[in-house]
Design a protein around this motif. Structure first.
Motif, short mmCIF file in Angstrom:
data_model
loop_
_atom_site.label_atom_id
_atom_site.label_comp_id
_atom_site.label_asym_id
_atom_site.label_seq_id
_atom_site.Cartn_x
_atom_site.Cartn_y
_atom_site.Cartn_z
N MET A 94 -10.60 -2.31 1.91
CA MET A 94 -9.64 -2.59 0.85
C MET A 94 -8.73 -1.39 0.60
O MET A 94 -7.53 -1.53 0.45
N LEU A 95 -9.36 -0.21 0.55
CA LEU A 95 -8.62 0.99 0.17
C LEU A 95 -7.81 1.57 1.32
O LEU A 95 -7.17 2.61 1.16
N SER A 96 -7.87 0.95 2.48
CA SER A 96 -7.00 1.43 3.56
C SER A 96 -5.83 0.47 3.75
O SER A 96 -4.99 0.68 4.61
N GLY A 97 -5.81 -0.56 2.92
CA GLY A 97 -4.71 -1.51 3.02
C GLY A 97 -4.77 -2.37 4.27
O GLY A 97 -3.75 -2.81 4.78
N ASN A 155 1.32 -2.55 -4.81
CA ASN A 155 1.27 -2.97 -6.21
C ASN A 155 -0.08 -2.70 -6.85
O ASN A 155 -0.39 -3.21 -7.91
N ALA A 156 -0.92 -1.89 -6.17
CA ALA A 156 -2.27 -1.62 -6.68
C ALA A 156 -2.17 -0.66 -7.86
O ALA A 156 -1.19 0.08 -7.99
N PRO A 157 -3.17 -0.68 -8.77
CA PRO A 157 -3.20 0.31 -9.85
C PRO A 157 -3.26 1.72 -9.29
O PRO A 157 -3.71 1.92 -8.16
N MET A 183 -6.39 3.13 -7.62
CA MET A 183 -6.68 2.62 -6.28
C MET A 183 -5.81 3.30 -5.24
O MET A 183 -6.26 3.64 -4.14
N ARG A 184 -4.55 3.50 -5.66
CA ARG A 184 -3.65 4.16 -4.70
C ARG A 184 -4.11 5.60 -4.44
O ARG A 184 -4.06 6.09 -3.33
N ALA A 185 -4.60 6.25 -5.51
CA ALA A 185 -5.11 7.61 -5.35
C ALA A 185 -6.29 7.64 -4.39
O ALA A 185 -6.39 8.48 -3.50
#
Lengths: 251, 318
Positions: A180-183, A190-192, A195-197
């Protein structure tokens, strides 16, 4: 060179069952292919997707997902051999521990590349645009990240050798957040912000972005550079940690 | 060939330190056939794993053919063969492939490795299984494959951890035939662990008894039995009480007991004592119904040493 010979011996051992039964290559592909069909079809309906563009965005991520899945089998195979006794038998031979790690990982990488080629062949008729040079470099990058993933998975198997279930718990718990966190599945634009951090500290993020750029035919640019650096760093760290772990195997 | 001094290994189990092997001092010469005998959990396998470079000793040292297991593990590995308790062949690999790989691991060329593999498939009677996955073999077949894997490079020193466990008597006999032939042919030193008393007794030239991580006896099976256990003599007579008194008077008898009409005793040399006893009983007009000398087993030795029988020590009903 002895290390190369030994790695070759381990690699040959690992790959032989797959050569004898090539259909097995397809098994590991099931999940990414299902995702490809389901998600890919969904994506063609969203505004920023559309036609071939959805594939162009989605397929590189699927290859990374394939890489993550393949590592499950690297650690799993090591785990079965550890509990069964065949790893002990190998450990008593003069073959070095690092050759055992690299040979095993190399086999997973070859499988990963073979499966990736198959997936690309499958999506070609659906409008996936192939930039040959970019795709070749992308494959190379995928192989590098595969070395890191395979080595880390082996290290995890060794660390968890006394509680087999811990291996699966850790692997499964890590896998989805990493995806999820690698897109890989959905864009993080558009993630919070938290999450982007998190995605910025995930080495896979940079590799996924580089894969997308390469498959789009962009060979230069910062995303490719960061992806290569990230993958190489990850692979080196994985091999170092994995080789260290292999020395613990008999204990 | 093997030399250990103060070899020790501790494990941490639930925050408690368990001393699996405590200060092992052991010397094994070239060509010896030594059995390491003891109940489960005595420290046999742990010792073997240290000698084969699989496990790091907590303290003490071990040298194999002059090479230290810690600082020169690679040299040790080239000289030894190891057949562990588990399955040496990976379940997803074919029998012959694993044998060939093993040869390659020891640095033989592909061609030599294939030849060795085929030779061993023949001697271990595995030819028909050559192309099967190791995981599909029966217990006895897998064990034969394990042994074959340990023999591929014809090591100077062969370690076997419970080689015959799970084998039927015929396979066990076959296995021993192979081990003994290898020894005759190449002078291989063989060091094995076993909890089969009969195996240690009849096959090994030297028996090292281990209990709670310590060596408690080390000699030939014959001498261990003579020194520590002795023969058992049983006579059945019409007057057991009188028989017991007479038996007690013979200097070399120990532990005379009466059970119904049977009187039992232990003596170092039953064959020599029995005629003396029978003459004494005859002179005292005791009518002897039967007389019997029983050779002791290694279990009697273990009992004499520890006060427990090996079977009890394992918690297995005798």
């Amino acid at each position: 060179m002895r290390f190369a010979t030994e790695t070759g011996i381990v690699f040959a051992r690992e790959v032989r069952p797959n050569l004898r039964n090539p259909v097995a290559i397809l098994f590991g592909m099931a999940q990414p292919v299902v995702f490809l069909v389901l998600f890919g079809s969904l994506l063609s309906g969203v505004p920023w997707g559309g036609d071939g563009a959805a594939w162009q965005w989605f397929v590189p991520g699927m290859l990374i997902m394939l890489g993550l899945g393949g590592t499950v089998s690297a650690g799993y195979m090591l785990m079965t051999e550890m509990t069964g006794g065949s790893l002990d038998r190998m450990l008593v031979t003069p073959v070095s521990r690092s050759a055992m790690l690299v040979g095993r990982t190399a086999k997973e990488v070859v499988m990963l590349v073979a499966q990736s080629v198959l997936i690309i062949l499958v999506v070609l008729p659906f409008g996936f645009e192939l930039h040959v040079v970019g795709a070749l470099v992308a494959m190379l990058l995928l192989a590098v990240i595969g070395v890191g993933l395979g080595a880390f998975s082996c290290a995890l198997a060794v660390v968890a050798r006394k509680q087999e279930s811990a291996f699966y718990v850790v692997q499964q718990t890590l896998m989805f957040p990493l995806l999820m966190l690698s897109g890989v599945l959905l864009p993080l634009d558009n993630a919070p912000s938290w999450m982007r951090a998190l995605s910025r500290v995930n080495p896979l993020t940079y590799v996924v972005e580089a894969e997308r750029a390469l498959f789009a035919g962009q060979l230069t640019g910062t995303s490719v550079l960061y992806g290569v650096l990230s993958a190489v760093g990850f692979a080196v760290a994985g091999v170092l940690v994995g080789a260290r772990a292999m020395r613990l195997t008999g204990d | 060939m093997i030399r250990t001094r103060g070899l020790t290994r501790n494990f941490k189990v639930k925050r408690q330190i368990v001393e699996a092997v405590r200060g092992l001092d052991l010397d094994v010469e070239k060509g010896e056939l030594v059995a390491f005998l003891g109940p489960n959990g005595a420290g046999k396998s742990t010792s073997l794993r240290m000698l084969t470079t699989l496990l790091r000793p907590t303290s003490g040292e071990a040298r194999i053919a002059g090479h230290d297991v810690l600082s020169d593990a690679a040299a040790v590995r080239r000289r030894i063969g190891y057949v562990g308790q588990g399955n040496g062949a990976g379940p997803y690999f074919r029998v012959r492939d694993e044998l060939v790989t093993q040869g390659r691991c020891y640095g033989f060329s592909a061609e030599v490795s294939r030849r060795r593999a085929d030779d061993l498939l023949g001697t271990m009677e595995l030819e028909d299984l050559a192309n099967r996955d190791a995981g599909s073999l029966s217990g006895g077949q897998r064990r034969r494959l394990d042994i074959a894997l340990g023999l591929v490079h014809q090591p100077d020193l062969l370690f076997l951890d419970e080689p015959s466990s799970g084998l039927d008597p015929q396979n066990r006999a076959n296995l021993w035939e192979h081990i003994l032939r290898l020894r005759d042919l190449l002078g291989t030193t063989v060091f094995l662990t076993t909890h089969y008393l009969e195996e240690a007794d009849t096959k090994a030239e030297r028996v090292v008894v281990i209990d709670h991580g310590r060596i408690i006896a080390d000699d030939t099976a014959e001498r261990l039995k003579a020194d520590l256990a002795g023969d058992h003599v049983t006579v059945r007579t019409d007057n057991p009480a009188r028989t017991a008194r007479i038996a007690d008077r013979i200097p070399s008898t120990r532990g005379v007991t009466v059970d119904g009409d049977a009187v039992r005793m232990a003596v170092p040399d039953g064959a020599a004592v029995l005629p003396v006893l029978l003459r004494a009983l005859d002179a005292a007009t005791v009518d002897v119904r039967s007389a019997e000398v029983q050779r002791p087993t290694l279990d009697d030795v273990f009992l004499a040493l520890t006060g427990r029988s090996l079977r009890e020590a394992e918690g297995v009903p005798a």
